[in-house]
Design a protein around this motif. Structure first.
Motif, PDB file in Angstrom:
ATOM      1  N   UNK A 147       5.531   4.831 -15.933  1.00  0.00           N
ATOM      2  CA  UNK A 147       6.295   5.361 -15.143  1.00  0.00           C
ATOM      3  C   UNK A 147       5.518   6.541 -14.172  1.00  0.00           C
ATOM      4  N   UNK A 148       5.512   7.296 -14.652  1.00  0.00           N
ATOM      5  CA  UNK A 148       4.899   8.958 -14.752  1.00  0.00           C
ATOM      6  C   UNK A 148       3.062   8.697 -13.861  1.00  0.00           C
ATOM      7  N   UNK A 149       2.421   8.066 -14.615  1.00  0.00           N
ATOM      8  CA  UNK A 149       1.093   7.505 -14.808  1.00  0.00           C
ATOM      9  C   UNK A 149       1.493   7.018 -13.281  1.00  0.00           C
ATOM     10  N   UNK A 150       2.456   6.195 -12.395  1.00  0.00           N
ATOM     11  CA  UNK A 150       2.379   5.337 -11.993  1.00  0.00           C
ATOM     12  C   UNK A 150       3.062   6.299 -10.077  1.00  0.00           C
ATOM     13  N   UNK A 151       3.559   7.009 -10.503  1.00  0.00           N
ATOM     14  CA  UNK A 151       4.102   7.981  -9.918  1.00  0.00           C
ATOM     15  C   UNK A 151       3.374   8.425  -9.224  1.00  0.00           C
ATOM     16  N   UNK A 152       1.767   9.677  -9.740  1.00  0.00           N
ATOM     17  CA  UNK A 152       0.873  10.631  -9.771  1.00  0.00           C
ATOM     18  C   UNK A 152      -0.125   9.697  -8.666  1.00  0.00           C
ATOM     19  N   UNK A 153       0.383   8.304  -9.265  1.00  0.00           N
ATOM     20  CA  UNK A 153      -1.156   7.338  -8.416  1.00  0.00           C
ATOM     21  C   UNK A 153      -0.175   7.558  -6.875  1.00  0.00           C
ATOM     22  N   UNK A 154       0.869   7.269  -6.610  1.00  0.00           N
ATOM     23  CA  UNK A 154       1.653   6.962  -5.448  1.00  0.00           C
ATOM     24  C   UNK A 154       1.690   8.485  -5.035  1.00  0.00           C
TER      25      UNK A 154
END
Lengths: 302, 99
Positions: free
Chosen positions: A281-288
């Motif tokens: 999730x953290x990775x997805x957020x930082x990607x967004x």
């Protein structure tokens, strides 16, 4: 879902399935210990009566029986090994095998041959894996021993005992089995069955002693002839019952710790999968966020 | 234990036999009895209280136990022994069951 997360989920699921099985086996064993203990208790009056009768003959007569006299020279020993048919009982069978290996070593050091009689599939497996020969084996039914099997075993070993060394006979017989001490403790036991040496606290009478009135029908030597094989049967049956009760107790203990281990695994994998999900999730957020920033940057330039 | 109950026990043991009939894997019957009739390899034998100590090989066949009340219990036993000692009769057999 990420690959890592999927791996953890799979592991949790497999540990859960294992846990269900081990839990079921634990419960089954727990109920069978009770039954095995009852069988052990039920067979007690018989073996007590026989022991008493044997000591009566030993006390009130002066007969020498081949089964009770120590042979001049012991050249071959028979070892009867009682293991279980099935595994998943912790060190139950391997303890007995270890004990019998030690006994074998001891007997060999004394210059005796050793011949084996095996009870239980585990001991048969142990022997066939090492390509060693056994005289006879009995498999099936170690968790619910029946008296007829005990009779068969007794017949086989007594016959071997009555044979001469040259014909493949033996001069002494040992039993190796697990003794049921309590629910949590089973002890491997080595007992010398033949020649009989101890008849509960009775000293051997003198040859010309006069005995108190005690009647034997037809006569003392015939009674002893008939009694001793039966005594041996009952000792062997007792060993089988002890071993069965011990097997269930050992299995219950092993399955209990397996269930606890499965619990521990499930807990660990759940933690790991949670952190894997979180990092995903953290990775997805930082990607967004990163993507949005990049969009803002480009629109600013326009 | 009071003296009376001790005396009662003595009197009882003079009259009755204590009988145990056990098979290899269980106890079949036990209790007090007036008389036990069993078949040994030498022939039928009847046992009353006060019998001398004895150990005999049992022939396969019927065992009759007469209770103090007069009723009788029949059982079959094979492959066993009968022992008498101090008014305790123990019949232990490889196979035994109540008929």
């Amino acid at each position: 879902m990420g690959a890592q997360l999927r791996v953890y989920r799979q592991k949790i699921k497999s540990a859960q399935t294992t846990k269900k099985i081990t839990r079921a086996m634990e419960l089954i064993s727990a109920s069978r210990i009770y039954k095995a203990q009852q069988r052990l208790a039920a067979a007690n009056p018989y073996s007590r009566a026989i022991t008493r009768a044997v000591s009566a003959v030993a006390t009130f007569s002066n007969i020498d029986h081949p089964l009770t006299t120590e042979p001049k020279e012991i050249r071959r020993s028979a070892v009867v090994i009682f293991t279980s048919d099935r595994g998943l009982a912790g060190a139950f069978s391997s303890n007995v095998m270890k004990e019998s290996e030690q006994l074998t070593q001891l007997l060999r050091e004394q210059g005796k041959d050793v011949s084996y009689y095996l009870v239980g599939r585990k001991s048969v497996g142990f022997f066939s894996f090492r390509k060693r020969a056994a005289i006879r084996s009995w498999t099936g039914g170690t968790d619910l021993p029946v008296f007829t099997t005990a009779q068969e075993i007794a017949e086989a070993v007594v016959n071997a005992f009555n044979l001469g060394y040259e014909d493949g006979g033996v001069d002494e017989i040992h039993l190796v089995y697990n003794k049921f001490v309590s629910m949590i403790s089973q002890e491997p036991q080595v007992v010398r069955l033949l020649p009989l040496e101890i008849v509960e606290g009775v000293s051997k009478p003198e040859a010309n002693e006069v005995f108190p009135l005690y009647e034997f029908e037809p006569d003392a030597s015939k009674v002893l002839d008939a009694l001793l094989p039966v005594y041996i049967e009952s000792r062997i049956f007792n060993a089988m019952l002890q071993s069965a009760a011990a097997e269930h107790a050992a299995r219950q203990k092993a399955m209990k710790s397996a269930t606890e281990n499965a619990d521990k695994l499930i807990k660990n994998y759940t933690r790991l999968s949670n952190s894997a999900r979180q990092s995903e999730i953290t990775q997805q957020i930082s990607e967004i966020v990163g993507g949005a920033d990049a969009l803002v940057d480009t629109s600013d330039k326009e | 234990m009071g003296q009376d109950s001790v005396r009662a026990k003595v009197i009882m043991s003079e009259k009755n036999l204590r009988v145990e009939l056990v098979a290899a894997d269980r106890s079949v019957w036990s209790g007090d009895a007036k008389m036990v009739v069993a078949k040994t390899v030498e022939g039928e034998i009847g046992l009353l209280a006060g019998h001398e100590p004895m150990l005999a090989i049992l022939g396969s066949g019927e065992v009759r136990i007469t209770l103090p009340t007069g009723e009788s219990i029949k059982a079959t036993a094979a492959d066993g022994f009968i022992s008498v000692e101090h008014d305790v009769v123990t019949i232990f057999a490889g196979q035994a069951q109540l008929a």
